[in-house]
Design a protein around this motif. Sequence first.
Motif, PDB file in Angstrom:
ATOM      1  N   TYR A 155       0.879  -1.104   0.105  1.00 12.71           N
ATOM      2  CA  TYR A 155       0.154   0.246  -0.008  1.00 12.71           C
ATOM      3  C   TYR A 155       0.135   1.508  -0.033  1.00 12.71           C
ATOM      4  O   TYR A 155       0.707   1.958  -0.640  1.00 12.71           O
ATOM      5  CB  TYR A 155      -1.218   0.135   1.297  1.00 12.71           C
ATOM      6  CG  TYR A 155      -2.381  -1.061   0.994  1.00 12.71           C
ATOM      7  CD1 TYR A 155      -2.235  -1.693   0.268  1.00 12.71           C
ATOM      8  CD2 TYR A 155      -2.678  -1.021   2.332  1.00 12.71           C
ATOM      9  CE1 TYR A 155      -3.191  -2.585  -0.208  1.00 12.71           C
ATOM     10  CE2 TYR A 155      -4.492  -2.682   1.904  1.00 12.71           C
ATOM     11  CZ  TYR A 155      -4.235  -2.857   0.744  1.00 12.71           C
ATOM     12  OH  TYR A 155      -5.389  -3.927   0.822  1.00 12.71           O
ATOM     13  N   LYS A 156       1.726   1.038   0.812  1.00 11.46           N
ATOM     14  CA  LYS A 156       3.248   2.696   0.817  1.00 11.46           C
ATOM     15  C   LYS A 156       3.474   2.658  -0.227  1.00 11.46           C
ATOM     16  O   LYS A 156       3.676   3.765  -1.242  1.00 11.46           O
ATOM     17  CB  LYS A 156       4.384   2.077   2.069  1.00 11.46           C
ATOM     18  CG  LYS A 156       4.831   3.474   2.081  1.00 11.46           C
ATOM     19  CD  LYS A 156       6.269   2.718   3.185  1.00 11.46           C
ATOM     20  CE  LYS A 156       6.385   3.893   3.157  1.00 11.46           C
ATOM     21  NZ  LYS A 156       7.487   3.781   4.257  1.00 11.46           N
ATOM     22  N   ASN A 157       3.910   1.665  -1.228  1.00 10.99           N
ATOM     23  CA  ASN A 157       4.766   2.029  -2.198  1.00 10.99           C
ATOM     24  C   ASN A 157       3.996   2.379  -3.260  1.00 10.99           C
ATOM     25  O   ASN A 157       4.206   3.342  -4.277  1.00 10.99           O
ATOM     26  CB  ASN A 157       5.129   0.054  -2.627  1.00 10.99           C
ATOM     27  CG  ASN A 157       5.861  -0.095  -4.318  1.00 10.99           C
ATOM     28  OD1 ASN A 157       6.732   1.278  -4.244  1.00 10.99           O
ATOM     29  ND2 ASN A 157       5.961  -0.578  -4.715  1.00 10.99           N
ATOM     30  N   TYR A 158       2.201   1.550  -3.577  1.00  9.79           N
ATOM     31  CA  TYR A 158       1.688   2.021  -4.268  1.00  9.79           C
ATOM     32  C   TYR A 158       0.880   4.023  -4.451  1.00  9.79           C
ATOM     33  O   TYR A 158       1.065   4.742  -5.526  1.00  9.79           O
ATOM     34  CB  TYR A 158       0.406   1.233  -4.676  1.00  9.79           C
ATOM     35  CG  TYR A 158       0.207   0.543  -5.401  1.00  9.79           C
ATOM     36  CD1 TYR A 158      -0.436   0.529  -6.834  1.00  9.79           C
ATOM     37  CD2 TYR A 158       1.058  -0.910  -5.405  1.00  9.79           C
ATOM     38  CE1 TYR A 158      -0.813  -0.856  -7.702  1.00  9.79           C
ATOM     39  CE2 TYR A 158       1.347  -1.454  -6.446  1.00  9.79           C
ATOM     40  CZ  TYR A 158       0.130  -1.758  -7.432  1.00  9.79           C
ATOM     41  OH  TYR A 158       0.533  -3.272  -9.015  1.00  9.79           O
ATOM     42  N   ARG A 159       0.921   4.285  -3.161  1.00 11.96           N
ATOM     43  CA  ARG A 159       1.126   5.812  -2.707  1.00 11.96           C
ATOM     44  C   ARG A 159       1.824   6.012  -3.393  1.00 11.96           C
ATOM     45  O   ARG A 159       2.226   7.605  -4.172  1.00 11.96           O
ATOM     46  CB  ARG A 159       0.449   5.807  -1.155  1.00 11.96           C
ATOM     47  CG  ARG A 159       0.072   7.162  -1.042  1.00 11.96           C
ATOM     48  CD  ARG A 159      -0.024   7.618   0.373  1.00 11.96           C
ATOM     49  NE  ARG A 159      -1.403   6.663   0.917  1.00 11.96           N
ATOM     50  CZ  ARG A 159      -1.919   5.675   1.764  1.00 11.96           C
ATOM     51  NH1 ARG A 159      -0.673   5.185   2.428  1.00 11.96           N
ATOM     52  NH2 ARG A 159      -2.737   4.722   2.078  1.00 11.96           N
ATOM     53  N   ARG A 160       2.903   5.870  -3.080  1.00  6.30           N
ATOM     54  CA  ARG A 160       4.729   6.414  -3.100  1.00  6.30           C
ATOM     55  C   ARG A 160       4.438   6.960  -4.748  1.00  6.30           C
ATOM     56  O   ARG A 160       5.123   7.365  -5.511  1.00  6.30           O
ATOM     57  CB  ARG A 160       5.823   5.808  -2.752  1.00  6.30           C
ATOM     58  CG  ARG A 160       7.009   6.821  -2.787  1.00  6.30           C
ATOM     59  CD  ARG A 160       7.816   6.001  -2.280  1.00  6.30           C
ATOM     60  NE  ARG A 160       8.424   4.670  -2.422  1.00  6.30           N
ATOM     61  CZ  ARG A 160       8.693   3.928  -3.270  1.00  6.30           C
ATOM     62  NH1 ARG A 160       9.213   4.862  -4.248  1.00  6.30           N
ATOM     63  NH2 ARG A 160       9.237   2.721  -3.288  1.00  6.30           N
ATOM     64  N   ARG A 161       4.953   5.681  -5.167  1.00  7.27           N
ATOM     65  CA  ARG A 161       5.148   5.492  -6.993  1.00  7.27           C
ATOM     66  C   ARG A 161       3.947   6.167  -8.075  1.00  7.27           C
ATOM     67  O   ARG A 161       4.239   5.924  -9.139  1.00  7.27           O
ATOM     68  CB  ARG A 161       5.429   4.236  -7.332  1.00  7.27           C
ATOM     69  CG  ARG A 161       6.780   2.994  -6.734  1.00  7.27           C
ATOM     70  CD  ARG A 161       6.817   2.454  -6.839  1.00  7.27           C
ATOM     71  NE  ARG A 161       7.547   1.825  -8.300  1.00  7.27           N
ATOM     72  CZ  ARG A 161       7.943   1.234  -8.560  1.00  7.27           C
ATOM     73  NH1 ARG A 161       7.716   0.094  -7.814  1.00  7.27           N
ATOM     74  NH2 ARG A 161       8.569   0.779  -9.931  1.00  7.27           N
ATOM     75  N   TYR A 162       2.478   5.775  -7.886  1.00  9.83           N
ATOM     76  CA  TYR A 162       1.699   5.693  -8.334  1.00  9.83           C
ATOM     77  C   TYR A 162       0.105   6.419  -7.816  1.00  9.83           C
ATOM     78  O   TYR A 162      -0.692   7.106  -8.752  1.00  9.83           O
ATOM     79  CB  TYR A 162       0.797   4.677  -9.401  1.00  9.83           C
ATOM     80  CG  TYR A 162       2.121   3.434  -9.001  1.00  9.83           C
ATOM     81  CD1 TYR A 162       2.683   3.537 -10.713  1.00  9.83           C
ATOM     82  CD2 TYR A 162       2.147   1.962  -8.298  1.00  9.83           C
ATOM     83  CE1 TYR A 162       3.807   2.536 -10.261  1.00  9.83           C
ATOM     84  CE2 TYR A 162       2.813   1.307  -8.808  1.00  9.83           C
ATOM     85  CZ  TYR A 162       3.359   1.293  -9.976  1.00  9.83           C
ATOM     86  OH  TYR A 162       5.305  -0.054  -9.831  1.00  9.83           O
TER      87      TYR A 162
END
Length: 131
Positions: free
Chosen positions: A74-81
């Motif tokens: 979830y953190k990765n999707y918020r940051r990257r996309y």
Amino acid sequence: MQERVELLAPCGVYCGLCSRYLAAKKPCGGCRGPAAQLAVSCQKCAIRGCVQARGAGGCLTCASWPCKKLLPLYKNYRRRYQVDLPAFVAHIKTVGKPRALAALQESHRCPACGRLFSLQDGCCLHCLKKE
């Protein structure tokens, strides 16, 4: 284009917007598809393995949601996309999968050719128009 509920991954990611699913050559079948049709990274996904081990329909109905396995994703999707997956999951729980997916697809549709934009690439993989 009709929403494809079966492309909603157990974690809440919609595989229908994934560059691996949208690829013209050797497309991934989506997280809920047979292992032989999945991208290697999807075959090794700890979240997918957890859902299979629990015999659950997905993380969305799990009492432990969101768990330690989901938080990095979830953190990765918020940051990257710039995608808020917990908010999307909450939206699914409120309006149902078909309506939530139809709205998601409409917001990621290519105005030039009508196909879906790749979330990872930020463009249409068919005509290469940028989002």
